[in-house]
Write a protein that holds these residues in place. Sequence first.
Motif, PDB file in Angstrom:
ATOM      1  N   VAL A 292       4.143  -9.057 -40.372  1.00 24.01           N
ATOM      2  CA  VAL A 292       3.677  -8.032 -41.130  1.00 24.01           C
ATOM      3  C   VAL A 292       3.540  -6.600 -40.353  1.00 24.01           C
ATOM      4  CG1 VAL A 292       2.071  -7.263 -42.881  1.00 24.01           C
ATOM      5  CG2 VAL A 292       2.580  -9.672 -42.604  1.00 24.01           C
ATOM      6  N   ILE A 293       4.296  -5.470 -40.813  1.00 21.03           N
ATOM      7  CA  ILE A 293       4.189  -4.224 -40.465  1.00 21.03           C
ATOM      8  C   ILE A 293       3.085  -3.371 -41.126  1.00 21.03           C
ATOM      9  CG2 ILE A 293       5.502  -1.924 -40.252  1.00 21.03           C
ATOM     10  CD1 ILE A 293       8.062  -3.619 -40.007  1.00 21.03           C
ATOM     11  N   ILE A 294       2.068  -3.037 -40.473  1.00 23.25           N
ATOM     12  CA  ILE A 294       0.752  -2.242 -40.792  1.00 23.25           C
ATOM     13  C   ILE A 294       0.978  -0.971 -40.279  1.00 23.25           C
ATOM     14  CG2 ILE A 294      -1.582  -2.364 -41.213  1.00 23.25           C
ATOM     15  CD1 ILE A 294      -1.712  -5.330 -40.345  1.00 23.25           C
ATOM     16  N   GLY A 295       1.335  -0.640 -38.929  1.00 24.85           N
ATOM     17  CA  GLY A 295       1.274   0.683 -38.439  1.00 24.85           C
ATOM     18  C   GLY A 295       2.411   1.308 -39.179  1.00 24.85           C
ATOM     19  N   GLU A 296       1.884   2.675 -39.276  1.00 29.97           N
ATOM     20  CA  GLU A 296       3.139   3.836 -39.945  1.00 29.97           C
ATOM     21  C   GLU A 296       3.750   4.453 -38.641  1.00 29.97           C
ATOM     22  OE1 GLU A 296       3.433   7.204 -43.172  1.00 29.97           O
ATOM     23  OE2 GLU A 296       1.487   6.743 -42.536  1.00 29.97           O
ATOM     24  N   ALA A 297       5.063   4.263 -38.641  1.00 31.07           N
ATOM     25  CA  ALA A 297       5.893   4.686 -37.658  1.00 31.07           C
ATOM     26  C   ALA A 297       6.215   6.198 -38.018  1.00 31.07           C
ATOM     27  CB  ALA A 297       7.200   4.028 -37.445  1.00 31.07           C
ATOM     28  N   PRO A 298       6.508   7.109 -36.888  1.00 27.92           N
ATOM     29  CA  PRO A 298       6.908   8.416 -37.364  1.00 27.92           C
ATOM     30  C   PRO A 298       8.110   8.626 -38.217  1.00 27.92           C
ATOM     31  CG  PRO A 298       6.465   8.327 -34.867  1.00 27.92           C
ATOM     32  CD  PRO A 298       6.319   6.832 -35.614  1.00 27.92           C
ATOM     33  N   SER A 299       8.403   9.605 -39.067  1.00 27.33           N
ATOM     34  CA  SER A 299       9.331   9.632 -40.123  1.00 27.33           C
ATOM     35  C   SER A 299      10.655   9.518 -39.614  1.00 27.33           C
ATOM     36  CB  SER A 299       9.189  10.919 -40.839  1.00 27.33           C
ATOM     37  OG  SER A 299       8.037  10.977 -41.430  1.00 27.33           O
ATOM     38  N   ALA A 300      10.894   9.756 -38.346  1.00 30.11           N
ATOM     39  CA  ALA A 300      12.547   9.855 -37.702  1.00 30.11           C
ATOM     40  C   ALA A 300      12.547   8.561 -37.274  1.00 30.11           C
ATOM     41  CB  ALA A 300      12.662  10.848 -36.868  1.00 30.11           C
ATOM     42  N   ALA A 301      11.741   7.506 -37.133  1.00 35.66           N
ATOM     43  CA  ALA A 301      11.912   6.367 -36.246  1.00 35.66           C
ATOM     44  C   ALA A 301      12.969   5.444 -36.957  1.00 35.66           C
ATOM     45  CB  ALA A 301      10.644   5.454 -36.117  1.00 35.66           C
ATOM     46  N   GLN A 302      13.611   4.674 -36.286  1.00 33.60           N
ATOM     47  CA  GLN A 302      14.692   3.783 -36.683  1.00 33.60           C
ATOM     48  C   GLN A 302      14.537   2.490 -35.855  1.00 33.60           C
ATOM     49  OE1 GLN A 302      17.129   4.339 -39.270  1.00 33.60           O
ATOM     50  NE2 GLN A 302      15.791   6.236 -39.463  1.00 33.60           N
ATOM     51  N   ILE A 303      14.771   1.238 -36.467  1.00 30.74           N
ATOM     52  CA  ILE A 303      14.497   0.189 -35.552  1.00 30.74           C
ATOM     53  C   ILE A 303      15.881  -0.716 -35.906  1.00 30.74           C
ATOM     54  CG2 ILE A 303      13.548  -1.069 -37.701  1.00 30.74           C
ATOM     55  CD1 ILE A 303      11.597  -2.335 -35.771  1.00 30.74           C
ATOM     56  N   SER A 304      16.180  -1.405 -34.952  1.00 27.82           N
ATOM     57  CA  SER A 304      17.431  -2.596 -34.905  1.00 27.82           C
ATOM     58  C   SER A 304      16.990  -3.714 -34.247  1.00 27.82           C
ATOM     59  CB  SER A 304      18.606  -1.943 -33.965  1.00 27.82           C
ATOM     60  OG  SER A 304      18.232  -1.826 -32.680  1.00 27.82           O
ATOM     61  N   PHE A 305      17.543  -4.766 -34.818  1.00 25.70           N
ATOM     62  CA  PHE A 305      17.165  -6.320 -34.563  1.00 25.70           C
ATOM     63  C   PHE A 305      18.061  -7.049 -34.897  1.00 25.70           C
ATOM     64  CE2 PHE A 305      16.134  -5.901 -38.935  1.00 25.70           C
ATOM     65  CZ  PHE A 305      16.241  -7.097 -39.483  1.00 25.70           C
ATOM     66  N   ASP A 306      18.390  -8.270 -34.296  1.00 23.08           N
ATOM     67  CA  ASP A 306      19.295  -9.302 -34.355  1.00 23.08           C
ATOM     68  C   ASP A 306      18.895  -9.966 -35.842  1.00 23.08           C
ATOM     69  OD1 ASP A 306      20.993 -11.420 -34.365  1.00 23.08           O
ATOM     70  OD2 ASP A 306      20.423 -11.962 -32.395  1.00 23.08           O
ATOM     71  N   PRO A 307      20.024  -9.828 -36.496  1.00 26.93           N
ATOM     72  CA  PRO A 307      19.897 -10.517 -37.917  1.00 26.93           C
ATOM     73  C   PRO A 307      19.347 -11.924 -38.052  1.00 26.93           C
ATOM     74  CG  PRO A 307      21.641  -8.782 -38.193  1.00 26.93           C
ATOM     75  CD  PRO A 307      21.205  -9.151 -36.538  1.00 26.93           C
ATOM     76  N   ILE A 308      19.815 -12.710 -36.736  1.00 27.91           N
ATOM     77  CA  ILE A 308      19.563 -14.057 -36.743  1.00 27.91           C
ATOM     78  C   ILE A 308      17.946 -14.305 -36.762  1.00 27.91           C
ATOM     79  CG2 ILE A 308      19.247 -14.138 -34.368  1.00 27.91           C
ATOM     80  CD1 ILE A 308      21.652 -16.496 -36.141  1.00 27.91           C
ATOM     81  N   LEU A 309      17.203 -13.431 -36.503  1.00 24.19           N
ATOM     82  CA  LEU A 309      15.740 -13.511 -36.382  1.00 24.19           C
ATOM     83  C   LEU A 309      15.427 -13.896 -38.099  1.00 24.19           C
ATOM     84  CD1 LEU A 309      14.641 -10.615 -34.399  1.00 24.19           C
ATOM     85  CD2 LEU A 309      14.410 -13.237 -33.673  1.00 24.19           C
ATOM     86  N   LEU A 310      16.049 -13.264 -39.045  1.00 24.05           N
ATOM     87  CA  LEU A 310      15.632 -13.418 -40.473  1.00 24.05           C
ATOM     88  C   LEU A 310      16.740 -14.713 -40.951  1.00 24.05           C
ATOM     89  CD1 LEU A 310      15.386  -9.876 -41.733  1.00 24.05           C
ATOM     90  CD2 LEU A 310      13.559 -11.377 -40.859  1.00 24.05           C
ATOM     91  N   PHE A 311      17.730 -14.661 -40.583  1.00 22.43           N
ATOM     92  CA  PHE A 311      18.601 -15.687 -41.045  1.00 22.43           C
ATOM     93  C   PHE A 311      18.150 -17.050 -40.789  1.00 22.43           C
ATOM     94  CE2 PHE A 311      22.403 -18.403 -40.114  1.00 22.43           C
ATOM     95  CZ  PHE A 311      22.999 -18.411 -41.511  1.00 22.43           C
ATOM     96  N   THR A 312      17.487 -17.135 -39.609  1.00 25.70           N
ATOM     97  CA  THR A 312      16.732 -18.404 -39.523  1.00 25.70           C
ATOM     98  C   THR A 312      15.672 -18.666 -39.961  1.00 25.70           C
ATOM     99  OG1 THR A 312      15.986 -17.472 -37.398  1.00 25.70           O
ATOM    100  CG2 THR A 312      18.129 -18.753 -37.255  1.00 25.70           C
ATOM    101  N   GLY A 313      14.951 -18.121 -41.012  1.00 22.08           N
ATOM    102  CA  GLY A 313      13.997 -18.321 -41.777  1.00 22.08           C
ATOM    103  C   GLY A 313      12.615 -17.360 -41.630  1.00 22.08           C
TER     104      GLY A 313
END
Length: 376
Positions: A292-313
């Motif tokens: 769960v993301i609770i902290g508010e990131a700066p407006s210009a922030a972007q995030i990248s991650f390996d989709p397999i993290l979600l694909f695997t459940g």
Amino acid sequence: MDTAGKIIKCKAAVAWEIGKPLSIEEIEVEAPKANEVRIKMVATGICRTDDHVLKGALKGIDFPVILGHEGAGIIESIGDGVTGLKPGDKVIPLCIPQCGKCSSCLNPNTNCCLKTHLSESQNVMPDKTSRFLCKGKAAYHFLWTSTFSEYTVVPVDSVAKIDNRAPMDKACLFGCGFSTGYGAVINTAKVEPGSTCAVFGLGGIGLSTVIGCKSAGAERIIAIDINSGKFHIAKDFGATECINPLNYSKPIQEVITEMTNGGVHYSFECIGNTDTMKAALECCHIGYGTSVIIGEAPSAAQISFDPILLFTGRTWKGSIFGGWKSKESVPRLVDEFMANKFNLDGLVSHTLPFHQINKGFELLRSGNSIRTILMF
């Protein structure tokens, strides 16, 4: 002298521009218009989101602005059409409104009222004008709360009446910090008894998340922060283990995964840092872990991650104001506090007079405070 219907002159902390300290100024606060209330502030907390504005990390903010969104006060006067509230009531301004009419308010699965700053600007009141005047020019509102002022004007959809016995230096925490962290556990993650949880960041919101995990019956609560000085407080609130990423040569998500035989049931990012958000997701157990993301990131922030993290459940969720429908839930949370369901004493590390507000921000930025409360 009765002030109802009249302009009030008072002190406020004005942010004139990005990167500058707040300036204590004399301002004029107009009387509330229809469906508005004017509040004499008693206490307000300093939150990281306020600091984001001062650093220019949030878009859509007009200057000069009166910040602050975690406060408690007493209604001084009310505008036409206001019902259920009267002068003398203790209240909390709400940074997430609850209009009770929009599609979000009518849906039981969200608290994101369409009158929030995420949907429309809250730099001015609903009629598109300001109630603040400073040095002959309008000062802008912030989240319709602007609690860094001795008096503020708030729409009726953004104010909750609370128990008149509530201590205001604690009640203000329900305006943001405590409600946000505690609710992310109870409402958003729905942590189950016997679970293993990881909490990233031990500021006011992170410690409130620890309280929520303990209340929900989590068996193992791993608290993570680069400031080991906060660990004793986290343990007082229920953390079973505390770890400092600076003490390890490998990424902290790998450390946690090894500690927990494959990952945690639930993780919570309470900082607003995209690298930490990614780490929190990666330390969740394959197949059933929820982050769960609770902290508010700066407006210009972007995030990248390996989709397999979600694909695997794994599940990735966000939580704003703890998922509480604000107007109806905040009074109930205060009632639970008054009934000793939770003790918030350790959440307040510093109490300062309002005119020392810049010292409060220095404490926040240095990592030497949990929550600083300013008293008017």
